[in-house]
Design an enzyme around this catalytic site. Structure first.
Site, mmCIF file in Angstrom:
data_model
loop_
_atom_site.group_PDB
_atom_site.id
_atom_site.type_symbol
_atom_site.label_atom_id
_atom_site.label_comp_id
_atom_site.label_asym_id
_atom_site.label_seq_id
_atom_site.Cartn_x
_atom_site.Cartn_y
_atom_site.Cartn_z
ATOM 1 N N PRO A 395 6.290 -8.468 -6.335
ATOM 2 C CA PRO A 395 6.262 -8.694 -4.882
ATOM 3 C C PRO A 395 7.498 -9.450 -4.408
ATOM 4 O O PRO A 395 8.192 -10.090 -5.196
ATOM 5 C CB PRO A 395 4.985 -9.535 -4.686
ATOM 6 C CG PRO A 395 4.188 -9.363 -5.935
ATOM 7 C CD PRO A 395 5.166 -9.118 -7.027
ATOM 8 N N PRO A 396 7.775 -9.397 -3.111
ATOM 9 C CA PRO A 396 8.920 -10.165 -2.575
ATOM 10 C C PRO A 396 8.719 -11.661 -2.769
ATOM 11 O O PRO A 396 7.599 -12.170 -2.701
ATOM 12 C CB PRO A 396 8.915 -9.794 -1.083
ATOM 13 C CG PRO A 396 8.147 -8.525 -0.990
ATOM 14 C CD PRO A 396 7.135 -8.560 -2.081
ATOM 15 N N SER A 717 -9.180 2.294 -6.158
ATOM 16 C CA SER A 717 -9.781 1.098 -6.753
ATOM 17 C C SER A 717 -10.885 0.480 -5.904
ATOM 18 O O SER A 717 -11.535 -0.466 -6.338
ATOM 19 C CB SER A 717 -8.699 0.051 -7.011
ATOM 20 O OG SER A 717 -8.105 -0.350 -5.793
ATOM 21 N N LYS A 760 -4.651 -9.160 -7.694
ATOM 22 C CA LYS A 760 -5.968 -9.093 -7.050
ATOM 23 C C LYS A 760 -6.791 -10.350 -7.337
ATOM 24 O O LYS A 760 -7.464 -10.894 -6.445
ATOM 25 C CB LYS A 760 -6.714 -7.852 -7.543
ATOM 26 C CG LYS A 760 -6.109 -6.534 -7.073
ATOM 27 C CD LYS A 760 -6.876 -5.354 -7.643
ATOM 28 C CE LYS A 760 -6.286 -4.034 -7.159
ATOM 29 N NZ LYS A 760 -6.980 -2.860 -7.712
#
Length: 856
Positions: A395-396, A717, A760
């Site tokens: 991720p950034p 998912s 998650k």
């Protein structure tokens, strides 16, 4: 000596006078050849002859040609035959660059000739004058040392005569006369000799040996023994040469009429320069060209590059500085001189020092640090190791770009970063060809020039955001750049010479891997950078972010103290991300406000706690909505992965009287819609086993909605969460409030593994989730979770929906016995106060809270 040899050769060319001179010799040679073939031991020309290979010359019968012999074997051959009959086989080479030709390197048709004269020169070379006698076919080379000796077979000329041959002779003479009219370079002796030659075969050989035909065309004429066919082919070659001459004359006339003033000035200056040189008044060598050549030699490029530079320098010398082409060539030579062809930085192979630098600059990231240390260890043992191709995915704000700088610092190399986001043109990677206006090399070569060494750490940032359109596909151009087996000879379109990229350590960064083409992804070693937990963010903020922002805003640690509780409040109420970018912005905002107070004269030290965070940054931007959204039948909490990290999703299901229809809203993608349909089909087909009312399901229209309807959602998912919401709806029982789940559901009710488990789980913890349902095969993904995260959460692993259902609802007896529920707050409660022990029907996995955590 040289001019005398040329005059001798011109004088020996067959003219009308020579025709009568050599006719008797030719008849005698033919008689000798016939007698040689009649007996077992011929008394004339032998079948075995010494062979003299000719690089770019070809001798025809009855022609006198001067030749230069440089090879030691050829000089020895000439020395030995000069004391004998002086017969030699003159064989032309297929490839002039071969120094020691063999049978397969020579044309099969040769000319048997006689050496008339030999001259020795001081430079060691020998010059001879040869007269061709007859055609012959080279059958075999029987000896190669000290010179070639071959078996030859004489070829007899076939002269059919007749009107057709006379017509061909007339046609050839007419074509030759037209060539004489077009070209001023045909000597007068050749014209006279052609007019006085009446034998058709002799005329064909004369013109073939004297006109500017290629070696292949001459060989065709030499190998043709039929005079009529030889004349036909000669006419074809003459027609082609005449067409070229006429077209060249036409072009020259057009170009000459269109010469601009600048071109005429250039020619006049060249003539003036030549006159000045003759008078000894020349300006000498151009200092700019000399300086360029010195710089190119100092760069020590490969031989191929040096040859290209020499060729361009010769062009530059002949140009005027005011011409447009001059600046193009000058810029190109500048690039050749500035590139680090032979300049490389020395790697610092101290593993302890590298480890210390990596730990100082970045917290955790153990996998990446171990990979860099492995590279250094292998490099220490093997010096010619090719540069690896690493891809940091995550991720950034997780430190991908800054990690590249730390790697370069640890290796002692230069660092170059090129952003590929939004690049659509292939020429951005490979460069533009020099024929285009304002052409430049590609970003790879530009980065190498900027680094000043041929082995920098080269970061290709945002490689997943490459595009393609009518200008080409940049990702395809990167295939050669990022292949260690190919990038040793990378050729930029602008340079048009090979540059070695095998020593460069390429690092690519990406947020998602799905958008990277498979062939390009296959060339890279992917290292995932996951998101950070709240504890990790707090530690990184105190150790890295706050000192950095204090220095950036002109503050010292005594001016501002931000407590850990304040940092946690900023993380939970003002940022919602996997990385650290927004956290750094909020810390910078606090520092700016304190800096303003200091500038206004308030010198008192400032301590920022949770209360002061609200005063400085305003109201909270995010809140935990778990208690407000759950606790209602038909609502389940799912977990989703996004390029910016993990998120929680609320799956809402509602029923109404109808015919069993299914409606899906919330801007869902195809995969998510199919997951909902699969879950609904499983519930209907197994309603009895699941304790659901099949009749009620058949008369109920179901509407499934995923809030945040403006945000696209997709992926399989959410299958478990959708099925759980439907089960909760039809049983009219709410799901546990602090339970979240993820997993793909099949039509047979199996729960399949999913990706992005770490992100998650971190998202679930941020939202106040206490229990997470995961597919059984995802248990291995929890190994890399921080110990404090695993201590705060309970993980339950399921293989089928039958395993899921018992874990969804609270036991009524336990609910009555339990105290009033405590609403989640921004703080964290101790796990012992909110966690029940495992029961027999609901096995759970709990990680110890005292697991060690590595700190830099």
């Amino acid at each position: 000596m040289h001019s005398r040899t040329k005059k001798s050769s011109a004088r020996k060319r067959p003219t009308a006078r020579d025709e009568g001179m050599h006719r008797g010799g030719r008849d005698e040679a033919r008689a000798e050849s016939a007698s040689a073939g009649a007996g077992d031991e011929p008394s004339g020309r032998p079948n075995r002859l010494p062979l003299l290979p000719l690089r770019s010359d070809l001798v025809f019968p009855q022609t006198v040609v001067p030749l230069v012999v440089n090879r030691p074997s050829g000089i020895r051959l000439i020395d030995e035959i000069m004391v004998g009959e002086r017969l030699v086989g003159l064989a032309s080479q297929l490839h002039p660059e071969i120094d020691d030709p063999g049978m397969h390197d020579l044309f099969p048709t040769i000319c048997v000739g006689t050496v008339l004269k030999m001259l020795k020169f001081p430079d060691g070379s020998t010059r001879i004058v040869c007269q061709g006698q007859t055609r012959a076919r080279l059958v075999n080379v029987v000896q190669t040392e000290p010179y070639l000796i071959g078996e030859v077979e004489p070829l007899e000329e076939v002269d059919e005569g007749g009107v057709e041959v006379d017509a061909l002779v007339h046609h050839v003479n007419r074509l030759f006369q037209r060539m004489v009219d077009q070209s001023q370079q045909i000597p007068e002796e050749l014209q006279v000799a052609a007019m006085n030659t009446h034998e058709p075969g002799r005329l064909a050989d004369l013109l073939a040996s004297s006109l500017p035909f290629s070696i292949e065309e001459r060989q065709v004429l030499l190998g043709e023994v039929n005079v009529r066919v030889r004349l036909e082919r000669l006419a074809q070659f003459l027609s082609r040469q005449l067409a070229v001459l006429e077209l060249s004359t036409k072009i020259q006339e057009q170009v000459g009429s269109e010469l601009s003033k600048a071109q005429r000035d250039h020619f006049l200056r060249q003539q003036l320069k030549a006159i000045q040189d003759e008078l000894g008044e020349g300006e000498g060598e151009n200092p700019e060209v000399a300086e360029l050549w010195e710089r190119i030699k100092t760069a020590n490029p490969p031989e191929e590059v040096q040859r290209e530079a020499e060729r361009e320098l010769e062009r530059l010398v002949g140009m005027h500085p005011s011409s447009a082409e001059y600046s193009i060539v000058r810029t190109y030579l500048d690039w050749l001189a500035l590139l680090p062809w032979d300049k490389a930085s020395k790697d610092r192979l101290d593993l302890r020092r590298a480890r210390k630098i990596l730990d100082t600059d970045h917290y955790d990231l153990e996998k990446i640090k171990e990979r860099i240390l492995e590279y250094l260890a292998v490099r220490k043992l093997k010096q010619d190791m090719k540069g690896p191709i690493l891809c940091f995915a995550g991720p950034p704000g997780t430190g991908k770009t800054s990690l590249g700088k730390s790697i370069a610092k640890a290796l002692g190399r230069e660092f170059v970063r090129v952003s590929l986001g939004g690049v659509h043109d292939e020429a951005e990677i490979r460069g533009h060809r020099r024929t285009y206006v304002a052409a430049m090399p590609g970003r790879v070569i530009q980065g190498i020039r900027k680094a000043g060494t041929n082995n920098p750490v080269f970061m290709l940032d945002e490689v997943d955001k490459l595009g393609n359109d009518f200008r080409g596909d940049p990702s395809a151009a990167l295939l050669e750049v990022l292949d260690p087996e190919q990038n040793g000879t990378f050729r930029d379109h602008y340079l048009d010479v090979d540059f070695d990229l095998s020593k460069v350590m390429f690092i690519a960064t990406a947020n998602v891997l799905e958008s990277i083409p498979s062939p390009l992804l296959d060339r890279m070693e992917v290292l995932n950078l996951p998101g950070y937990s709240e504890e990790e963010k707090t530690l990184i903020a105190q150790k890295y972010i706050i000192p950095k922002q204090l220095e950036a805003h002109g503050l010292v640690p005594d001016d501002l103290d931000i407590t850990d509780q304040a940092v946690r409040k900023v993380i939970s109420d003002y940022t919602r991300e996997a990385g650290l970018r927004n956290l750094e912005r909020e810390v910078a905002a606090v520092c700016r406000k304190v800096a303003r107070r200091r500038a206004e004269g308030k010198k008192k030290a400032v301590t920022v706690g949770p209360v002061q965070v609200g005063e400085l940054l305003g109201p909270s931007r995010y809140f935990r909505e778990l208690a407000d959204r759950t606790g209602v039948p038909g609502v389940a909490t799912g977990l989703a992965w996004t390029p910016t990290g993990g998120e929680i999703l609320f799956i809402e299901a509602s029923g109404m009287p109808g015919k069993g229809g299914l409606t899906l809203t919330g801007l869902l993608g195809d995969s998510m819609r199919e997951s909902a349909q699969a879950a609904m089909s499983y519930l209907r087909s197994h309603s009895k086993q699941l304790g659901l009312d099949a009749a009620k399901m058949a008369k109920t229209d179901v509407h499934i909605h995923v809030p945040a309807g403006a945000v696209p959602k997709d992926g399989p998912s959410a299958g478990v969460a959708i099925a759980s919401a439907l089960i909760s709806l039809f049983r009219d029982r709410p799901i546990r409030m602090e339970l979240a789940m993820t997993g793909e559901v099949t039509l047979t009710g199996r729960v399949l593994p999913v990706g992005g488990v770490r992100d998650k789980v971190l998202a679930a913890r941020r939202a106040g989730i206490r229990t997470v349902l995961l597919p059984h095969h995802n248990e291995k993904d929890l190994v890399e979770l921080p110990a404090d995260v695993k201590a705060d959460l309970t993980f339950r692993f399921v293989e089928t929906l039958d395993d899921v259902i018992p874990k969804l609802f609270e036991d009524p007896a336990a609910k009555k016995a339990r105290a009033a529920p405590v609403k989640p707050s921004s703080g964290r409660e101790a796990p012992a106060k909110r966690k029940k022990g495992p029961t027999a029907d609901e096995p759970e996995v709990k990680f110890p809270a005292h697991s060690p955590r590595r700190r830099p």
